[in-house]
Design a protein around this motif. Structure first.
Motif, PDB file in Angstrom:
ATOM      1  N   ALA A 178       7.530 -24.189  52.259  1.00  0.00           N
ATOM      2  CA  ALA A 178       7.984 -23.396  51.119  1.00  0.00           C
ATOM      3  C   ALA A 178       8.211 -24.306  49.938  1.00  0.00           C
ATOM      4  CB  ALA A 178       9.531 -22.437  51.281  1.00  0.00           C
ATOM      5  N   VAL A 179       8.756 -25.714  50.259  1.00  0.00           N
ATOM      6  CA  VAL A 179       9.058 -26.630  49.247  1.00  0.00           C
ATOM      7  C   VAL A 179       7.559 -27.143  48.917  1.00  0.00           C
ATOM      8  CG1 VAL A 179       9.819 -29.092  48.876  1.00  0.00           C
ATOM      9  CG2 VAL A 179      11.023 -27.507  50.057  1.00  0.00           C
ATOM     10  N   GLU A 180       6.558 -27.307  49.803  1.00  0.00           N
ATOM     11  CA  GLU A 180       5.305 -27.809  49.326  1.00  0.00           C
ATOM     12  C   GLU A 180       4.693 -26.676  48.529  1.00  0.00           C
ATOM     13  OE1 GLU A 180       4.017 -31.052  49.699  1.00  0.00           O
ATOM     14  OE2 GLU A 180       5.991 -31.343  50.022  1.00  0.00           O
ATOM     15  N   ASP A 181       4.616 -25.515  48.720  1.00  0.00           N
ATOM     16  CA  ASP A 181       4.101 -24.452  48.289  1.00  0.00           C
ATOM     17  C   ASP A 181       4.762 -24.494  46.674  1.00  0.00           C
ATOM     18  OD1 ASP A 181       2.424 -23.867  50.273  1.00  0.00           O
ATOM     19  OD2 ASP A 181       3.214 -22.143  50.913  1.00  0.00           O
ATOM     20  N   ALA A 182       6.037 -24.509  46.726  1.00  0.00           N
ATOM     21  CA  ALA A 182       6.603 -24.439  45.255  1.00  0.00           C
ATOM     22  C   ALA A 182       6.177 -25.730  44.617  1.00  0.00           C
ATOM     23  CB  ALA A 182       8.218 -24.502  45.456  1.00  0.00           C
ATOM     24  N   ARG A 183       5.986 -26.717  45.028  1.00  0.00           N
ATOM     25  CA  ARG A 183       5.317 -27.745  44.107  1.00  0.00           C
ATOM     26  C   ARG A 183       4.043 -27.504  43.716  1.00  0.00           C
ATOM     27  NH1 ARG A 183       7.116 -31.910  48.447  1.00  0.00           N
ATOM     28  NH2 ARG A 183       9.033 -33.191  47.371  1.00  0.00           N
ATOM     29  N   ALA A 184       3.219 -27.218  44.368  1.00  0.00           N
ATOM     30  CA  ALA A 184       1.646 -26.518  44.108  1.00  0.00           C
ATOM     31  C   ALA A 184       2.010 -25.506  43.147  1.00  0.00           C
ATOM     32  CB  ALA A 184       1.206 -26.016  45.256  1.00  0.00           C
ATOM     33  N   GLY A 185       2.894 -24.522  43.251  1.00  0.00           N
ATOM     34  CA  GLY A 185       2.907 -23.489  42.262  1.00  0.00           C
ATOM     35  C   GLY A 185       3.449 -23.896  41.036  1.00  0.00           C
ATOM     36  N   VAL A 186       4.423 -24.842  41.023  1.00  0.00           N
ATOM     37  CA  VAL A 186       4.694 -25.353  39.536  1.00  0.00           C
ATOM     38  C   VAL A 186       3.568 -26.052  38.775  1.00  0.00           C
ATOM     39  CG1 VAL A 186       6.291 -27.020  38.374  1.00  0.00           C
ATOM     40  CG2 VAL A 186       7.093 -25.765  40.261  1.00  0.00           C
ATOM     41  N   GLU A 187       2.607 -26.664  39.770  1.00  0.00           N
ATOM     42  CA  GLU A 187       1.615 -27.457  38.975  1.00  0.00           C
ATOM     43  C   GLU A 187       0.517 -26.797  38.611  1.00  0.00           C
ATOM     44  OE1 GLU A 187       1.412 -30.565  38.071  1.00  0.00           O
ATOM     45  OE2 GLU A 187       2.923 -31.409  38.956  1.00  0.00           O
ATOM     46  N   GLY A 188       0.301 -25.650  39.248  1.00  0.00           N
ATOM     47  CA  GLY A 188      -0.733 -24.719  39.082  1.00  0.00           C
ATOM     48  C   GLY A 188      -0.492 -23.811  37.687  1.00  0.00           C
ATOM     49  N   TRP A 189       0.966 -23.589  37.671  1.00  0.00           N
ATOM     50  CA  TRP A 189       1.276 -22.763  36.490  1.00  0.00           C
ATOM     51  C   TRP A 189       1.318 -23.697  35.398  1.00  0.00           C
ATOM     52  CZ3 TRP A 189       5.538 -24.946  33.552  1.00  0.00           C
ATOM     53  CH2 TRP A 189       5.623 -24.217  32.306  1.00  0.00           C
ATOM     54  N   ARG A 190       1.423 -24.840  35.363  1.00  0.00           N
ATOM     55  CA  ARG A 190       1.401 -25.951  34.242  1.00  0.00           C
ATOM     56  C   ARG A 190      -0.158 -25.861  33.787  1.00  0.00           C
ATOM     57  NH1 ARG A 190      -0.662 -30.353  33.620  1.00  0.00           N
ATOM     58  NH2 ARG A 190      -1.073 -30.753  35.717  1.00  0.00           N
ATOM     59  N   GLU A 191      -0.838 -25.966  34.591  1.00  0.00           N
ATOM     60  CA  GLU A 191      -2.557 -26.010  34.231  1.00  0.00           C
ATOM     61  C   GLU A 191      -2.752 -24.711  33.734  1.00  0.00           C
ATOM     62  OE1 GLU A 191      -4.494 -26.891  37.836  1.00  0.00           O
ATOM     63  OE2 GLU A 191      -3.764 -28.774  38.041  1.00  0.00           O
ATOM     64  N   SER A 192      -2.319 -23.606  34.063  1.00  0.00           N
ATOM     65  CA  SER A 192      -2.436 -22.238  33.599  1.00  0.00           C
ATOM     66  C   SER A 192      -1.937 -22.233  32.122  1.00  0.00           C
ATOM     67  CB  SER A 192      -2.132 -21.033  34.241  1.00  0.00           C
ATOM     68  OG  SER A 192      -2.728 -21.114  35.573  1.00  0.00           O
ATOM     69  N   ALA A 193      -0.693 -22.757  32.060  1.00  0.00           N
ATOM     70  CA  ALA A 193      -0.059 -22.716  30.711  1.00  0.00           C
ATOM     71  C   ALA A 193      -0.759 -23.425  29.721  1.00  0.00           C
ATOM     72  CB  ALA A 193       1.391 -23.042  30.826  1.00  0.00           C
TER      73      ALA A 193
END
Length: 264
Positions: A178-193
């Motif tokens: 879950a920690v690794e997925d959260a890291r990826a989720g934050v980075e993915g959101w940053r790119e989308s934003a």
């Protein structure tokens, strides 16, 4: 299937292969919370009946009838304003058809009228294309933001479950994933934003403004509110979220190490 969902379902299948009954209810709950909410799939993975899956979920405080809902995002239904859909690949053909229809309706039109109609159709083509492009980028940012927040909350839930987990190692693995997925989720959101903030939608002329008014009148959402809702400093926000995640994870690793020492 997400990495968390896949890992949780695989852990459930591993349990079923080894018939370790004490872990079953926890692993079914972990798979559910990771996103696998199909009762038949859970029953197949655990090699148990569907009523057993329902009972296992309820024993872990989960009501199977309350499935997680997806994020509410901008309506991205198809656009059609006088035959213009906003799709780049069909824009020229849509323009040609619209102009041909006008010429057929006004065969005796003067050159100035023909020019005015062509200018209007260009504004239609340009505005619908810009609208669809910006709306899509804003919708993707909304989805990514909701997923980012879901994954960050999931980290805390996974950690909290360790306190009462009968299968501690399996639950801890779910937390680490879950920690690794959260890291990826934050980075993915940053790119989308970052992408969502490129070239914001602004009608350039009264003709473009008129087309935008027709788009909204047809029931499509205004983009100003969604644009204003996008984080204006996504890199800074992402850095803060990742720093908080790492800080909490480092502390939890120390606590987990102490637990393992006691278990040893």
């Amino acid at each position: 299937m997400s990495r968390t969902r896949e890992a949780a379902t695989e852990a459930l299948r591993e349990w079923a292969a080894n018939f370790r009954t004490a872990r079953r209810d926890l692993l079914i709950a972990l798979a559910w919370q990771a996103g696998e909410t199909s009762i038949p799939v859970l029953a197949e993975a655990a090699r148990v009946s569907r009523p057993t899956v329902y009972a296992a979920l309820r024993s872990q405080g989960i009501e199977p009838g309350h499935r997680p809902k997806g994020p509410v995002v901008l309506d991205i239904g198809p656009l059609d304003i006088e035959g213009f859909t906003g799709r780049d690949e069909t824009a020229e053909a849509e323009f040609d058809r619209a102009l041909a229809r006008w010429k057929a309706s006004f065969p005796r039109a003067a050159a100035a009228e023909f020019y005015d109609e062509g200018t209007r159709l260009v504004a239609l083509m340009d505005t619908t294309a810009r609208y669809v492009d910006v709306r899509g980028r804003l919708a993707r940012e909304q989805v990514a933001r909701a997923e980012r927040d879901r994954l960050l909350r999931l980290v805390d839930r996974r950690w909290a479950m360790l306190s009462t987990a009968p299968a501690w190692h399996a639950a801890h693995h779910a937390y680490v994933v879950a920690v690794e997925d959260a890291r990826a989720g934050v980075e993915g959101w940053r790119e989308s934003a970052d992408t969502a903030l490129l070239r914001p939608f602004r009608p350039r002329t009264p003709l473009h403004e008129a087309v935008y008014g027709r788009i909204k009148a047809a029931g499509h959402p205004a983009l100003e509110t969604a644009t204003a809702d996008v984080d204006r400093a996504p890199a800074r926000t992402a850095a803060r979220l990742l720093a908080d995640l790492v800080r909490a994870h480092e502390r939890r690793k120390r606590l987990a190490a102490e637990t393992l020492v006691l278990q040893g």
